[in-house]
Design a protein around this motif. Structure first.
Motif, PDB file in Angstrom:
ATOM      1  N   ASP A 128      -0.203   4.886   3.031  1.00 30.60           N
ATOM      2  CA  ASP A 128       0.408   3.572   3.246  1.00 30.60           C
ATOM      3  C   ASP A 128      -0.621   2.458   3.138  1.00 30.60           C
ATOM      4  O   ASP A 128      -0.358   1.397   2.562  1.00 30.60           O
ATOM      5  CB  ASP A 128       1.087   3.509   4.621  1.00 30.60           C
ATOM      6  CG  ASP A 128       2.220   4.511   4.735  1.00 30.60           C
ATOM      7  OD1 ASP A 128       2.805   4.864   3.706  1.00 30.60           O
ATOM      8  OD2 ASP A 128       2.491   4.944   5.875  1.00 30.60           O
ATOM      9  N   ARG A 129      -1.809   2.701   3.682  1.00 33.81           N
ATOM     10  CA  ARG A 129      -2.878   1.695   3.614  1.00 33.81           C
ATOM     11  C   ARG A 129      -3.323   1.475   2.174  1.00 33.81           C
ATOM     12  O   ARG A 129      -3.587   0.354   1.768  1.00 33.81           O
ATOM     13  CB  ARG A 129      -4.057   2.123   4.469  1.00 33.81           C
ATOM     14  CG  ARG A 129      -3.739   2.269   5.925  1.00 33.81           C
ATOM     15  CD  ARG A 129      -4.263   1.110   6.681  1.00 33.81           C
ATOM     16  NE  ARG A 129      -3.913   1.248   8.090  1.00 33.81           N
ATOM     17  CZ  ARG A 129      -4.665   0.837   9.059  1.00 33.81           C
ATOM     18  NH1 ARG A 129      -5.796   0.267   8.798  1.00 33.81           N
ATOM     19  NH2 ARG A 129      -4.269   0.955  10.308  1.00 33.81           N
ATOM     20  N   CYS A 130      -3.439   2.560   1.405  1.00 27.76           N
ATOM     21  CA  CYS A 130      -3.850   2.437   0.006  1.00 27.76           C
ATOM     22  C   CYS A 130      -2.807   1.671  -0.801  1.00 27.76           C
ATOM     23  O   CYS A 130      -3.156   0.847  -1.655  1.00 27.76           O
ATOM     24  CB  CYS A 130      -4.090   3.814  -0.605  1.00 27.76           C
ATOM     25  SG  CYS A 130      -5.575   4.616   0.012  1.00 27.76           S
ATOM     26  N   ASP A 131      -1.529   1.932  -0.534  1.00 23.82           N
ATOM     27  CA  ASP A 131      -0.471   1.180  -1.216  1.00 23.82           C
ATOM     28  C   ASP A 131      -0.536  -0.306  -0.863  1.00 23.82           C
ATOM     29  O   ASP A 131      -0.366  -1.169  -1.726  1.00 23.82           O
ATOM     30  CB  ASP A 131       0.908   1.737  -0.849  1.00 23.82           C
ATOM     31  CG  ASP A 131       1.138   3.118  -1.440  1.00 23.82           C
ATOM     32  OD1 ASP A 131       0.444   3.461  -2.432  1.00 23.82           O
ATOM     33  OD2 ASP A 131       1.998   3.852  -0.911  1.00 23.82           O
ATOM     34  N   ALA A 132      -0.799  -0.610   0.402  1.00 22.41           N
ATOM     35  CA  ALA A 132      -0.907  -2.009   0.823  1.00 22.41           C
ATOM     36  C   ALA A 132      -2.092  -2.699   0.149  1.00 22.41           C
ATOM     37  O   ALA A 132      -1.993  -3.870  -0.238  1.00 22.41           O
ATOM     38  CB  ALA A 132      -1.043  -2.084   2.346  1.00 22.41           C
ATOM     39  N   VAL A 133      -3.188  -1.982  -0.025  1.00 23.98           N
ATOM     40  CA  VAL A 133      -4.359  -2.555  -0.701  1.00 23.98           C
ATOM     41  C   VAL A 133      -4.022  -2.845  -2.155  1.00 23.98           C
ATOM     42  O   VAL A 133      -4.393  -3.887  -2.688  1.00 23.98           O
ATOM     43  CB  VAL A 133      -5.571  -1.601  -0.592  1.00 23.98           C
ATOM     44  CG1 VAL A 133      -6.664  -1.978  -1.573  1.00 23.98           C
ATOM     45  CG2 VAL A 133      -6.112  -1.607   0.817  1.00 23.98           C
ATOM     46  N   ARG A 134      -3.318  -1.927  -2.797  1.00 24.25           N
ATOM     47  CA  ARG A 134      -2.953  -2.144  -4.197  1.00 24.25           C
ATOM     48  C   ARG A 134      -2.015  -3.334  -4.365  1.00 24.25           C
ATOM     49  O   ARG A 134      -2.075  -4.037  -5.359  1.00 24.25           O
ATOM     50  CB  ARG A 134      -2.299  -0.890  -4.764  1.00 24.25           C
ATOM     51  CG  ARG A 134      -3.295   0.069  -5.306  1.00 24.25           C
ATOM     52  CD  ARG A 134      -2.606   1.166  -6.108  1.00 24.25           C
ATOM     53  NE  ARG A 134      -3.260   2.412  -5.775  1.00 24.25           N
ATOM     54  CZ  ARG A 134      -2.916   3.229  -4.790  1.00 24.25           C
ATOM     55  NH1 ARG A 134      -1.889   2.964  -4.040  1.00 24.25           N
ATOM     56  NH2 ARG A 134      -3.589   4.324  -4.551  1.00 24.25           N
ATOM     57  N   GLN A 135      -1.155  -3.571  -3.404  1.00 23.26           N
ATOM     58  CA  GLN A 135      -0.187  -4.669  -3.515  1.00 23.26           C
ATOM     59  C   GLN A 135      -0.801  -6.022  -3.146  1.00 23.26           C
ATOM     60  O   GLN A 135      -0.628  -6.999  -3.865  1.00 23.26           O
ATOM     61  CB  GLN A 135       1.024  -4.406  -2.618  1.00 23.26           C
ATOM     62  CG  GLN A 135       1.861  -3.251  -3.108  1.00 23.26           C
ATOM     63  CD  GLN A 135       2.965  -2.914  -2.115  1.00 23.26           C
ATOM     64  OE1 GLN A 135       3.132  -3.579  -1.099  1.00 23.26           O
ATOM     65  NE2 GLN A 135       3.711  -1.862  -2.408  1.00 23.26           N
ATOM     66  N   ASP A 136      -1.490  -6.085  -2.019  1.00 23.10           N
ATOM     67  CA  ASP A 136      -1.941  -7.368  -1.497  1.00 23.10           C
ATOM     68  C   ASP A 136      -3.451  -7.509  -1.411  1.00 23.10           C
ATOM     69  O   ASP A 136      -3.951  -8.590  -1.137  1.00 23.10           O
ATOM     70  CB  ASP A 136      -1.372  -7.595  -0.082  1.00 23.10           C
ATOM     71  CG  ASP A 136       0.145  -7.591  -0.084  1.00 23.10           C
ATOM     72  OD1 ASP A 136       0.733  -7.997  -1.090  1.00 23.10           O
ATOM     73  OD2 ASP A 136       0.726  -7.163   0.937  1.00 23.10           O
ATOM     74  N   GLY A 137      -4.185  -6.434  -1.589  1.00 20.07           N
ATOM     75  CA  GLY A 137      -5.625  -6.462  -1.373  1.00 20.07           C
ATOM     76  C   GLY A 137      -6.387  -7.096  -2.518  1.00 20.07           C
ATOM     77  O   GLY A 137      -5.860  -7.316  -3.609  1.00 20.07           O
ATOM     78  N   PRO A 138      -7.647  -7.392  -2.272  1.00 14.96           N
ATOM     79  CA  PRO A 138      -8.489  -7.966  -3.326  1.00 14.96           C
ATOM     80  C   PRO A 138      -8.726  -6.943  -4.443  1.00 14.96           C
ATOM     81  O   PRO A 138      -8.719  -5.733  -4.195  1.00 14.96           O
ATOM     82  CB  PRO A 138      -9.789  -8.313  -2.611  1.00 14.96           C
ATOM     83  CG  PRO A 138      -9.769  -7.541  -1.347  1.00 14.96           C
ATOM     84  CD  PRO A 138      -8.348  -7.265  -1.008  1.00 14.96           C
ATOM     85  N   PRO A 139      -8.929  -7.410  -5.664  1.00 16.45           N
ATOM     86  CA  PRO A 139      -9.092  -6.493  -6.798  1.00 16.45           C
ATOM     87  C   PRO A 139     -10.255  -5.515  -6.633  1.00 16.45           C
ATOM     88  O   PRO A 139     -10.203  -4.404  -7.144  1.00 16.45           O
ATOM     89  CB  PRO A 139      -9.350  -7.423  -7.986  1.00 16.45           C
ATOM     90  CG  PRO A 139      -8.812  -8.734  -7.576  1.00 16.45           C
ATOM     91  CD  PRO A 139      -8.924  -8.800  -6.084  1.00 16.45           C
TER      92      PRO A 139
END
Length: 82
Positions: free
Chosen positions: A12-23
């Motif tokens: 879930d954290r990895c998905d959140a990084v891919r959606q909203d996180g910095p490149p």
């Protein structure tokens, strides 16, 4: 993440990084997905290797002292820390 060690919430954290996180973190998330099993196991144990690393560093410093390769800065640090 590292203090609570919730390995089960990692996808879930990895998905959140891919959606909203910095490149810059997208590659980290992709690498974590590739090696998901090892990362989850790494988050599982309640102990930390910090104490062992301290002893290893101390032994390395003593070895340098004995072999005469320790510079003044390295020899000065333990005296100031005491």
């Amino acid at each position: 993440m590292l203090t609570e060690r919730p390995g089960e919430r990692l996808p879930d954290r990895c998905d959140a990084v891919r959606q909203d996180g910095p490149p810059g973190l997208h590659a980290l998330a992709a690498g974590t997905d590739r090696d998901h099993g090892a990362v989850t196991v790494g988050l599982a144990p309640p102990w930390s290797p910090d104490v062992v690393e301290e002893h290893v560093d101390r032994v390395k410093m003593l070895k340098r002292q004995v072999l005469g390769r320790a510079g003044f800065a390295l020899l000065r640090k333990p005296v100031l820390m005491a």
